[in-house]
Design an enzyme around this catalytic site. Sequence first.
Site, PDB file in Angstrom:
ATOM      1  N   CYS A 129       0.863  -1.201   0.004  1.00  0.00           N
ATOM      2  CA  CYS A 129       0.051  -0.009  -0.090  1.00  0.00           C
ATOM      3  C   CYS A 129       0.951   1.153   0.152  1.00  0.00           C
ATOM      4  O   CYS A 129       1.503   1.621  -0.948  1.00  0.00           O
ATOM      5  CB  CYS A 129      -1.049  -0.092   1.226  1.00  0.00           C
ATOM      6  N   GLU A 148      -1.837  -8.292   4.654  1.00  0.00           N
ATOM      7  CA  GLU A 148      -1.951  -8.376   6.039  1.00  0.00           C
ATOM      8  C   GLU A 148      -2.998  -8.185   6.799  1.00  0.00           C
ATOM      9  O   GLU A 148      -3.401  -8.407   7.932  1.00  0.00           O
ATOM     10  CB  GLU A 148      -0.647  -7.727   6.804  1.00  0.00           C
ATOM     11  N   HIS A 188      -3.615  -5.304   0.384  1.00  0.00           N
ATOM     12  CA  HIS A 188      -3.262  -5.635   2.007  1.00  0.00           C
ATOM     13  C   HIS A 188      -3.333  -7.109   2.070  1.00  0.00           C
ATOM     14  O   HIS A 188      -4.098  -7.561   2.601  1.00  0.00           O
ATOM     15  CB  HIS A 188      -3.898  -4.840   2.866  1.00  0.00           C
TER      16      HIS A 188
END
Length: 245
Positions: free
Chosen positions: A97, A189, A187
């Site tokens: 990001c 994560e 993302h």
Amino acid sequence: MAPRSLLLIQVGTPPDHIRATTGDIPAWFVDAVDDVPVRMDVVEVYKGHALPEPGRHDAALITGSWSMVTDRHDWSEATAEWIRRAVGAGMPVMGVCYGHQLMAHALGGTVDYHPEGREMGCLDVELLPTGQDDPWLQGCPDTFKANLTHSQSVLALPAGAVALARSAHDPHQAVRYAPHAVSVQFHPEITPAILAACIQAHGDDLRAEGFDTAALLDDLVDTPTPQTLLQRFVQGHGTAASDQD
């Protein structure tokens, strides 16, 4: 075999009301790499903390942020200079990001607000032909779900960089800059619970921008392919030189 050493370059932290329910960004990455044997050292560059020399760790990950690359914060520009040196030295680096955008900016690309506004939600990402041939994405589905939340984008890639995946909103969802340097706009994560917290925290803004927040929440699902790509990077697999590592 000793665990790989990973430098986590933290370029921001969630607002207090989000962090209170989800924890901080390093915990998100620890959970996402799960049982991959790795020693993670966190450097909070957004607080002005200095980075170690490139090469002191096996690899580096650059996180997301609530800042904007175009703000040109001193710590961000210093990190961009570190990225140039690390990539030039052949150190494995992956951006996520903000980290994705900062890598592109550092290496000569253009980052700014997306002309069509924010991208938010659990959305489809499609491999490009270059991604289908890339060792890092080998075996990934042609289309997979990924969690996205960003207002700025990589509008133009640096010279020599190659886009590997796209979404309907953003043509640069995954990028390779060099044999050991990659980044993703999505993302890997972020879990459904974390993205739900972000959607709920920004509900008024999202609705003002025309988003249906109830639909965004209903569409949340697990995103195993992005997580696999993160784990592959951390494990040292899937780079253009993986057969020699």
